[in-house]
Design a protein around this motif. Structure first.
Motif, PDB file in Angstrom:
ATOM      1  N   SER A 108       0.848  -1.183   0.000  1.00 20.92           N
ATOM      2  CA  SER A 108       0.000   0.000   0.000  1.00 20.92           C
ATOM      3  C   SER A 108       0.887   1.237   0.000  1.00 20.92           C
ATOM      4  O   SER A 108       1.950   1.248   0.624  1.00 20.92           O
ATOM      5  CB  SER A 108      -0.919   0.032   1.226  1.00 20.92           C
ATOM      6  OG  SER A 108      -1.607   1.273   1.299  1.00 20.92           O
ATOM      7  N   THR A 109       0.439   2.269  -0.696  1.00 25.77           N
ATOM      8  CA  THR A 109       1.168   3.545  -0.710  1.00 25.77           C
ATOM      9  C   THR A 109       0.466   4.598   0.143  1.00 25.77           C
ATOM     10  O   THR A 109       0.896   5.751   0.175  1.00 25.77           O
ATOM     11  CB  THR A 109       1.296   4.075  -2.147  1.00 25.77           C
ATOM     12  OG1 THR A 109      -0.009   4.343  -2.675  1.00 25.77           O
ATOM     13  CG2 THR A 109       2.001   3.062  -3.034  1.00 25.77           C
ATOM     14  N   ALA A 110      -0.598   4.217   0.834  1.00 26.79           N
ATOM     15  CA  ALA A 110      -1.360   5.163   1.648  1.00 26.79           C
ATOM     16  C   ALA A 110      -0.608   5.497   2.934  1.00 26.79           C
ATOM     17  O   ALA A 110       0.173   4.690   3.448  1.00 26.79           O
ATOM     18  CB  ALA A 110      -2.725   4.583   1.983  1.00 26.79           C
ATOM     19  N   VAL A 111      -0.870   6.676   3.476  1.00 26.84           N
ATOM     20  CA  VAL A 111      -0.253   7.070   4.746  1.00 26.84           C
ATOM     21  C   VAL A 111      -0.715   6.130   5.855  1.00 26.84           C
ATOM     22  O   VAL A 111       0.086   5.619   6.644  1.00 26.84           O
ATOM     23  CB  VAL A 111      -0.612   8.534   5.088  1.00 26.84           C
ATOM     24  CG1 VAL A 111      -0.022   8.920   6.440  1.00 26.84           C
ATOM     25  CG2 VAL A 111      -0.127   9.471   3.997  1.00 26.84           C
ATOM     26  N   THR A 112      -2.008   5.891   5.917  1.00 29.65           N
ATOM     27  CA  THR A 112      -2.591   4.933   6.860  1.00 29.65           C
ATOM     28  C   THR A 112      -3.471   3.991   6.051  1.00 29.65           C
ATOM     29  O   THR A 112      -4.616   4.321   5.731  1.00 29.65           O
ATOM     30  CB  THR A 112      -3.425   5.645   7.937  1.00 29.65           C
ATOM     31  OG1 THR A 112      -2.619   6.626   8.593  1.00 29.65           O
ATOM     32  CG2 THR A 112      -3.932   4.640   8.968  1.00 29.65           C
ATOM     33  N   PRO A 113      -2.963   2.818   5.678  1.00 35.86           N
ATOM     34  CA  PRO A 113      -3.702   1.947   4.758  1.00 35.86           C
ATOM     35  C   PRO A 113      -5.029   1.458   5.323  1.00 35.86           C
ATOM     36  O   PRO A 113      -5.109   0.999   6.464  1.00 35.86           O
ATOM     37  CB  PRO A 113      -2.738   0.770   4.551  1.00 35.86           C
ATOM     38  CG  PRO A 113      -1.393   1.303   4.903  1.00 35.86           C
ATOM     39  CD  PRO A 113      -1.631   2.288   5.999  1.00 35.86           C
ATOM     40  N   GLY A 114      -6.075   1.583   4.514  1.00 35.38           N
ATOM     41  CA  GLY A 114      -7.356   0.979   4.824  1.00 35.38           C
ATOM     42  C   GLY A 114      -7.524  -0.305   4.041  1.00 35.38           C
ATOM     43  O   GLY A 114      -6.653  -0.697   3.249  1.00 35.38           O
TER      44      GLY A 114
END
Length: 384
Positions: A108-114
């Motif tokens: 995941s590249t998200a800051v806080t992965p959902g």
């Protein structure tokens, strides 16, 4: 895929194809101001840093993460911030699986992965995963093609989620020892390049002294002619890890690394997993100049370089003898040294006669490797 030209003698030369055509189409190359970074997370202590895991534990004095004794599934998650925003990323990992077990890598590249931010990047082992396989995926912000993440914009975060599986608790657990991410900004960002780019020229002055690692040679010209022109990647891995006293059977290596969904032997992540399965430590990274190559080789590490070039693209006197004016749609060679004139010494599995310690000019390596394939290389450093 097929070679640009079919060589006349399979016994002396068979330029094999690397199975990453989908990535070729995405223009993985060497634009001006390309800036690269590498993250390596190694050992249970580092990989447990987020404290986000279930059903797994540290093993062998913190060297590995494995399943708990009563667990048949488990996972661990690791997150890191990159030094600069990236738009390309190639993951790799060091894993080992017995029969009846497997591991699955999600990114995941998200800051806080959902839950909707994860996508599958790799799997290893013969466990029958209850998930479909997709090798060209639309992912948040871009696409993941075979073994490479390509973003339309940029991200400064990367998270790994590793899932462990085994058929029963009687089966030994899979092992995870290392996670890596080779990330790049190829968007010609002057400030990023000024702060983080390697500004050394591509060419390195000859030292006048030859340097060559002691690496046994392995040929891909095997008895099974049905796959002889497709197995340069596993053959290069078998060659590279032999430097550390790891002697792997090539036929078994080909069986392990083969990707039945895309029907290829050349998936980059699986190549590093193959080395790890046999007991080697390795990762994928990018090279932009010969000084980087020289530094890596002088540490005693081996490099498997991904190359590609059309017919007549490089003067034949700058190439190993078996190429002549021919090119290749994709191939892997093992870098083992630099001669006194600055030429790169390689083992090329395509020719038993002319592939041992054959030489490439620095100009040739720039064209066929760094410009054509973005300098992607598997690096093996020793036993894991």
């Amino acid at each position: 895929m097929r070679l640009t030209s079919v060589l006349t003698s399979i016994a002396t030369a068979c330029l094999a194809l690397l199975g990453t055509t989908a990535v070729n189409a995405q223009n993985i190359g060497n634009p001006p101001m390309a800036t690269d970074g590498l993250i390596i997370v190694e050992g249970a202590n580092e990989m447990f840093g987020n404290r986000t895991n279930a059903g797994v534990k540290s093993a062998e004095k913190g060297k590995y993460i494995v399943l708990e004794s009563k667990a048949t599934t488990g996972y661990t998650m690791v997150s890191r911030q990159t030094k600069f925003p990236y738009n390309e990323l190639i993951p790799s990992w060091n894993v080992w699986c017995p029969k009846g077990a497997g591991v699955r890598l999600l990114l995941s590249t998200a800051v806080t992965p959902g839950n909707n931010d994860w996508f599958e990047a790799a799997r290893w082992g013969d466990y029958q995963f209850p998930y479909p396989v997709e090798f060209k995926q639309k992912v948040p912000g871009g696409e993941y093609v075979t073994d490479t993440l390509l973003l339309k914009g940029t991200s400064s975060y990367i998270s790994w989620r590793v899932e462990f599986y085994r058929g029963s608790t009687n089966i030994e657990s899979p092992k995870l020892s290392l996670l890596a991410a080779s990330y790049s900004n190829t968007l010609k960002k002057k400030k990023i390049y000024a702060a983080y780019g390697d500004k050394r020229p591509f060419f390195m002055e000859p030292t006048g002294k030859k340097f060559q690692l002691d690496v046994p040679y392995t040929t891909q010209v095997v008895s099974d002619k049905s796959r002889v022109n497709e197995i340069c990647s596993p053959t290069s891995v078998v060659t590279a890890i032999a430097k550390f006293g790891i002697r792997a059977d090539l036929d078994r290596a080909c069986d392990l690394v083969y990707e039945p969904y895309e029907k290829i032997y050349g998936n980059w992540i699986r190549a590093v997993s193959l080395g790890s399965q046999f007991g080697a430590r390795g990762y994928i990274t990018r090279f932009r100049n010969i000084s980087q190559v020289n530094e890596t080789l002088r540490k005693g590490y081996t490099i498997c370089a991904s190359i590609k070039f059309p017919d007549n693209a490089v003067p034949k006197d700058e190439l190993p003898l078996m190429y002549g004016n021919r090119g290749t749609d994709g191939h892997l060679i093992c870098l083992i040294g630099i001669d006194k004139d600055g030429w790169i010494i390689t083992h090329d599995s395509a020719s038993r006669k002319n592939g041992v310690a054959c030489r490439w000019s620095q100009n040739a390596m720039k064209k066929v490797w760094v410009d054509a394939r973005g300098g992607v290389g598997y690096v093996f450093t020793g036993k894991r």
